[in-house]
Design an enzyme around this catalytic site. Structure first.
Site, PDB file in Angstrom:
ATOM      1  N   ASP A 167       9.091  -8.110   4.346  1.00 48.59           N
ATOM      2  CA  ASP A 167       7.976  -7.227   4.012  1.00 48.59           C
ATOM      3  C   ASP A 167       7.744  -6.204   5.123  1.00 48.59           C
ATOM      4  O   ASP A 167       7.886  -6.499   6.307  1.00 48.59           O
ATOM      5  CB  ASP A 167       6.713  -8.063   3.805  1.00 48.59           C
ATOM      6  CG  ASP A 167       5.567  -7.234   3.259  1.00 48.59           C
ATOM      7  OD1 ASP A 167       5.480  -7.102   2.030  1.00 48.59           O
ATOM      8  OD2 ASP A 167       4.781  -6.695   4.065  1.00 48.59           O
ATOM      9  N   HIS A 214       1.925  -7.947  -2.466  1.00 49.52           N
ATOM     10  CA  HIS A 214       3.179  -8.053  -1.722  1.00 49.52           C
ATOM     11  C   HIS A 214       4.102  -9.096  -2.348  1.00 49.52           C
ATOM     12  O   HIS A 214       5.305  -8.893  -2.443  1.00 49.52           O
ATOM     13  CB  HIS A 214       2.897  -8.407  -0.255  1.00 49.52           C
ATOM     14  CG  HIS A 214       2.184  -7.311   0.478  1.00 49.52           C
ATOM     15  ND1 HIS A 214       2.836  -6.419   1.295  1.00 49.52           N
ATOM     16  CD2 HIS A 214       0.880  -6.938   0.493  1.00 49.52           C
ATOM     17  CE1 HIS A 214       1.964  -5.550   1.789  1.00 49.52           C
ATOM     18  NE2 HIS A 214       0.768  -5.846   1.317  1.00 49.52           N
TER      19      HIS A 214
HETATM   20 BR1  BUP Z   1      -6.711  -8.587 -10.050  1.00 47.34          BR
HETATM   21  C1  BUP Z   1      -5.127  -8.847 -10.958  1.00 47.34           C
HETATM   22  N1  BUP Z   1      -3.972  -9.877 -12.753  1.00 47.34           N
HETATM   23  O1  BUP Z   1      -6.193 -10.190 -12.563  1.00 47.34           O
HETATM   24  P1  BUP Z   1      -1.500  -3.827  -6.636  1.00 47.34           P
HETATM   25  C2  BUP Z   1      -3.943  -8.308 -10.527  1.00 47.34           C
HETATM   26  N2  BUP Z   1      -2.777  -8.568 -11.197  1.00 47.34           N
HETATM   27  O2  BUP Z   1      -1.765  -9.576 -12.963  1.00 47.34           O
HETATM   28  P2  BUP Z   1      -3.448  -4.949  -4.737  1.00 47.34           P
HETATM   29  C3  BUP Z   1      -2.793  -9.336 -12.331  1.00 47.34           C
HETATM   30  O3  BUP Z   1      -1.523  -8.096  -9.236  1.00 47.34           O
HETATM   31  P3  BUP Z   1      -2.022  -4.048  -2.437  1.00 47.34           P
HETATM   32  C4  BUP Z   1      -5.157  -9.682 -12.122  1.00 47.34           C
HETATM   33  O4  BUP Z   1      -0.533  -6.606 -12.264  1.00 47.34           O
HETATM   34  C5  BUP Z   1      -0.258  -6.243  -9.870  1.00 47.34           C
HETATM   35  O5  BUP Z   1       1.052  -6.668 -10.107  1.00 47.34           O
HETATM   36  C6  BUP Z   1      -1.174  -6.657 -11.028  1.00 47.34           C
HETATM   37  O6  BUP Z   1      -1.020  -5.297  -7.018  1.00 47.34           O
HETATM   38  C7  BUP Z   1      -1.488  -8.068 -10.659  1.00 47.34           C
HETATM   39  O7  BUP Z   1      -2.870  -3.984  -5.898  1.00 47.34           O
HETATM   40  C8  BUP Z   1      -0.802  -7.012  -8.683  1.00 47.34           C
HETATM   41  O8  BUP Z   1      -1.787  -3.070  -7.857  1.00 47.34           O
HETATM   42  C9  BUP Z   1      -1.738  -6.185  -7.826  1.00 47.34           C
HETATM   43  O9  BUP Z   1      -0.477  -3.245  -5.735  1.00 47.34           O
HETATM   44  O10 BUP Z   1      -2.370  -5.057  -3.627  1.00 47.34           O
HETATM   45  O11 BUP Z   1      -3.663  -6.284  -5.279  1.00 47.34           O
HETATM   46  O12 BUP Z   1      -4.639  -4.233  -4.209  1.00 47.34           O
HETATM   47  O13 BUP Z   1      -3.267  -3.930  -1.612  1.00 47.34           O
HETATM   48  O14 BUP Z   1      -0.905  -4.715  -1.699  1.00 47.34           O
HETATM   49  O15 BUP Z   1      -1.615  -2.769  -3.090  1.00 47.34           O
END
Ligand code: BUP
Length: 457
Positions: free
Chosen positions: A112, A18
């Site tokens: 949000d 988020h």
């Molecule tokens: Br783990 C990890 N490095 O090691 P999502 C994640 N990320 O940059 P989520 C890193 O976190 P929701 C790491 O690039 C992305 O921008 C990744 O968001 C970054 O999944 C973010 O992909 C992760 O939407 O959140 O974390 O499960 O449940 O809100 O979708």
């Protein structure tokens, strides 16, 4: 055109999934000459969040930081991110004095999606146009906005038609929302009808990517009188504040690997798989025969991670195998996913299909093997495969913890992903379209210009 008189306040919710899109949006608005106030709920849940925030304010010192000191949550057990949503909800009355005294006065307020119910009355009282940032896909948003209308009918059928779109099978819907007693169900039923009171909804997607869904939403087919849905993405990963500092071990390791040879494995910031599933993944990666970069998470929140080393998570047997084959790098630390996906050595991405990850894969043109585990992830995965066309996913792998997915299956799926040239071609097309959307004259760029023009009035 100058938008120097536009002042936007942003209120993110808990978790990197988020916070990240909010900060990317803040950076974009700031580059479009908007004055930005970022409200930061304190304390954050994870170290990753506080680090990202401090990097952000270093890179964008002219963004105004407004701390929202949270009242302690009512409970101490449960999902830490969910407890934090709850704490923000219970502290939302503190927002009114903070926001109404801002100078220059606010032009708009973006919060949000998980905060709709508590923040909407505050935003209405302040009297500025207000929007939610829905941090998932337009596909998921169509489900979210239509769900209350059809929820009751679900008990005796296996899905429903979303008007103007297609049939959505129950098997793709977030299980937590189908659970009649679940908190998510309650949130959906309570918040979704309030969409009609917003000035609009912002999405991290782009028109050429989810065109059918965005059209159906904006023509009022899905829900009549829905406010405008603005596709502003992809929210571009921002070199100025993400992954500041030196290039870490994963990137240096990637530098040594041949073009397109590495499969990158990461299930997002919120999922810690069970030990036995983690070990099967290790087995699958070795069996695939491909090079791999694997991010393993043993805990939901990084603050609790210290005691659980790689050895404890994977076991010595599989670690030994990986070491012997010398084809993979396994890390437990936060990695710079943006730079990894941008690296020419990476040829595929095993992803849980969190929407930020999907958009990053699109932006960098990397094919996905989707392994959706919870929430919106199957809807996102289905989109990637059926409409985006740059990935595959295995429907019989089940939701998180539903069954043990074996190393053999994982190895085979990885081979399938890495040997499919048409996915590479499609991913490249998506990358070109993504960059066009945010370039001069692109659809998302135009949508953003229009919005900031409206906010000037
Ligand atoms: Br783990 C990890 N490095 O090691 P999502 C994640 N990320 O940059 P989520 C890193 O976190 P929701 C790491 O690039 C992305 O921008 C990744 O968001 C970054 O999944 C973010 O992909 C992760 O939407 O959140 O974390 O499960 O449940 O809100 O979708």
């Amino acid at each position: 055109s100058s938008s120097s008189c536009v002042h936007v306040a942003l209120l993110p919710s808990a978790g990197m999934g988020h916070l990240t899109p909010f900060l990317r949006l803040a950076a974009t608005l700031s580059r479009h000459n908007c004055h930005v106030t970022l409200i930061t709920p304190q304390p954050t849940v994870s170290n990753a969040e506080s680090k990202l925030l401090s990097n952000f304010f270093t890179a964008f010192p002219h963004v105004n930081q407004l701390n929202l000191h949270l009242l302690p949550s009512s409970s101490s057990n449960g999902d830490p991110f969910f407890l934090q949503f709850d704490a923000i909800r219970r502290s939302s009355h503190l927002l009114h004095p903070l926001l109404s005294s801002l100078s220059p006065p606010l032009s708009s307020f973006v919060y949000d999606m998980t905060l709709t119910s508590p923040v909407l009355p505050v935003a209405t009282a302040i009297g500025v146009p207000h929007y939610i940032l829905f941090t998932s896909s337009a596909s998921m948003f169509s489900f979210y906005s239509f769900f209350p209308t059809a929820a009751e009918s679900l008990s005796d059928c296996d899905g429903f038609d979303i008007p103007g779109l297609s049939f959505l099978s129950k098997s793709l819907m977030p299980p937590q929302v189908l659970d009649r007693e679940g908190v998510f169900r309650r949130l959906f039923m309570e918040d979704s009808p309030k969409l009609l009171k917003l000035h609009g909804v912002l999405l991290n997607t782009f028109e050429e990517f989810e065109s059918k869904t965005l059209k159906a939403l904006n023509l009022g087919y899905v829900v009549k009188d829905l406010p405008p849905v603005h596709a502003l993405g992809p929210f571009v990963p921002c070199y100025e504040f993400e992954g500041l500092g030196e290039r870490g071990e994963p990137l240096k390791w990637l530098d040594e690997q041949p073009h397109g040879s590495v499969i990158y494995v990461c299930f997002g910031s919120r999922t810690a798989l069970e030990g036995k599933q983690i070990r099967e993944i290790g087995d699958g990666l070795v069996r695939s025969g491909f090079r791999f970069l694997w991010v393993v998470k043993g805990n939901k929140v990084d603050k609790e991670d210290e005691e659980n080393g790689l050895k404890g998570l994977l076991g010595t047997e599989i670690l030994e195998k990986i070491r012997k084959e010398n084809k993979g790098l396994v890390v437990k630390e936060w990695v710079d996913q943006r730079q990894i996906l941008d690296h020419s050595a990476v040829g595929g991405f095993v992803s849980h299909c969190g929407w930020n990850s999907v958009m990053e894969a699109a932006f960098y043109g990397v094919p996905i093997l989707g392994w959706p585990l919870l929430g919106d992830q199957r809807i996102n995965a289905e989109f990637v495969v059926s409409n985006g066309g740059f990935g595959i996913w295995k429907k019989d792998w089940g939701w998180e913890g539903e069954r043990l997915v074996r190393g053999e299956e994982i190895g085979e799926a990885i081979k399938e992903l890495m040997s499919n040239e048409s996915l590479v071609t499609k991913a490249k097309e998506v990358k070109v379209a993504a960059r066009k959307a945010i370039g001069i004259g692109g659809s998302s760029e135009i949508n953003l210009q229009k919005l900031t023009e409206e906010w000037k009035k």
